[in-house]
Design a protein around this motif. Structure first.
Motif, PDB file in Angstrom:
ATOM      1  N   GLU A   1     -18.870  34.283  13.693  1.00 23.64           N
ATOM      2  CA  GLU A   1     -19.354  33.507  12.556  1.00 23.64           C
ATOM      3  C   GLU A   1     -18.551  33.884  11.315  1.00 23.64           C
ATOM      4  O   GLU A   1     -17.741  34.813  11.357  1.00 23.64           O
ATOM      5  CB  GLU A   1     -20.844  33.761  12.317  1.00 23.64           C
TER       6      GLU A   1
ATOM      7  N   ARG B   1     -27.696  31.954  10.451  1.00 24.36           N
ATOM      8  CA  ARG B   1     -27.847  31.724   9.011  1.00 24.36           C
ATOM      9  C   ARG B   1     -28.520  32.904   8.301  1.00 24.36           C
ATOM     10  O   ARG B   1     -28.354  33.068   7.094  1.00 24.36           O
ATOM     11  CB  ARG B   1     -28.657  30.443   8.777  1.00 24.36           C
TER      12      ARG B   1
ATOM     13  N   GLN C   1     -25.790  35.534   7.687  1.00 25.83           N
ATOM     14  CA  GLN C   1     -24.884  34.912   6.724  1.00 25.83           C
ATOM     15  C   GLN C   1     -25.475  34.943   5.322  1.00 25.83           C
ATOM     16  O   GLN C   1     -24.765  35.230   4.341  1.00 25.83           O
ATOM     17  CB  GLN C   1     -24.603  33.463   7.148  1.00 25.83           C
ATOM     18  N   SER C   2     -26.783  34.670   5.218  1.00 28.65           N
ATOM     19  CA  SER C   2     -27.438  34.721   3.917  1.00 28.65           C
ATOM     20  C   SER C   2     -27.435  36.137   3.341  1.00 28.65           C
ATOM     21  O   SER C   2     -27.152  36.329   2.150  1.00 28.65           O
ATOM     22  CB  SER C   2     -28.872  34.215   4.049  1.00 28.65           C
TER      23      SER C   2
END
Length: 293
Positions: free
Chosen positions: A196, A258, A261-262
């Motif tokens: 990612e 996500r 990633q956040s």
């Protein structure tokens, strides 16, 4: 002399028996003025059906030998439907080869099949696609797939549809024919870990080596990021208003990508503020030219 007479009498008896058998096999039963079937024809049909059954069982065994037990059950259901269709086609071909006039039957069958095919075209496409999925094993329960921009974890594969759950816990019903007409991305076919990334831009004049260091630090602090392979930073572009970077990392649960990633974005913002690295917004310089001056 007596022996010769006995042999002749035996030959006559055998000839008479054979004639009786032949006459019996040639007995015809008329179902209509165009369809007449003999005992011999019935025996041939039974033999052909028996051989067809053996071949179908062999084909079924070959196709399903590598399928999981639950998928074999699904495939057997489809096999049961198509088996009777194959039997019907073989029966009509056999009758036609035996001289039985089945033109009317062929015409009626063709018209019926065309009508059914047009009415149930999408349904047949879904079922056939479901069979291909079961045989090819391209998608398994638990795989994370992306289809037409929608991402979901596969929960159940049926003959007509595939049921998946999205990241937002919404149920996604996918008609199986889409697998044949649309590109499918299987995120986890090569394993559960995926690569990612998080992209960010910094102001022109920033220390790019410091930016690289801070991005790596932000990624390595996230607990869901794997230590191997290590995170990497790419200087992707000289943008219109920023120097563009991307930090790439590996995680085990790509379905919930996500969340890490956040967290990495939060950490990047904190580190950039601490070290006075500016994330710019788009800017335009406007020059006004006055020809009278």
């Amino acid at each position: 002399m007596n022996q010769s007479i006995e042999q002749i009498e035996e030959t006559i008896k055998e000839s008479s028996l054979w004639e009786k058998i032949t006459d019996f096999l040639n007995l015809h039963y008329d179902f209509s003025k165009d369809i007449s079937i003999s005992i011999r024809d019935v025996i041939v049909i039974i033999t052909v059906i028996f051989i067809t059954t053996l071949l179908l069982k062999l084909v079924l065994k070959i196709i399903t030998r590598n399928l999981p037990a639950e998928n074999k059950g699904k495939f057997n259901v489809v096999y049961g439907y198509f088996r009777w269709l194959i039997y019907l086609v073989i029966l009509l071909i056999t009758l036609n080869s035996l001289g039985v006039n089945v033109t009317a039957v062929f015409a009626a069958s063709a018209a019926l099949m065309i009508g059914i095919g047009l009415a149930l075209q999408t349904l047949f496409q879904d079922i056939i696609s479901g069979v291909f999925i079961l045989i090819d094993q391209t998608v398994h329960v638990g795989d994370i797939i992306e289809l037409e921009g929608k991402v979901g974890r596969v929960e159940e594969i049926k003959l007509r549809t595939t049921r998946a759950t999205t990241i937002d816990n919404k149920v996604l019903i996918i008609p199986n024919h889409l697998y044949l007409t649309t590109s499918l991305y299987n995120w986890t076919q090569n394993g559960t870990s995926t690569r990612e990334s998080v992209s960010v831009g910094v102001a022109y004049g920033s220390d790019v080596q410091l930016v690289k260091k801070l991005l790596l630090e932000a990624a390595k602090k996230q607990k869901d990021v794997l230590k191997f392979p290590e995170p990497t930073v790419l200087f992707t572009n000289f943008g219109d208003s920023s120097l563009d970077f991307k930090v790439a990392f590996t995680i085990n649960d790509s379905f919930n990508a996500r969340i890490p990633q956040s967290e990495i974005r939060f950490e990047i913002d904190r580190l950039f503020r601490k070290h006075n690295i500016t994330i710019p917004f788009p800017q335009r310089d406007v020059h006004i030219f006055n020809p009278k001056e």
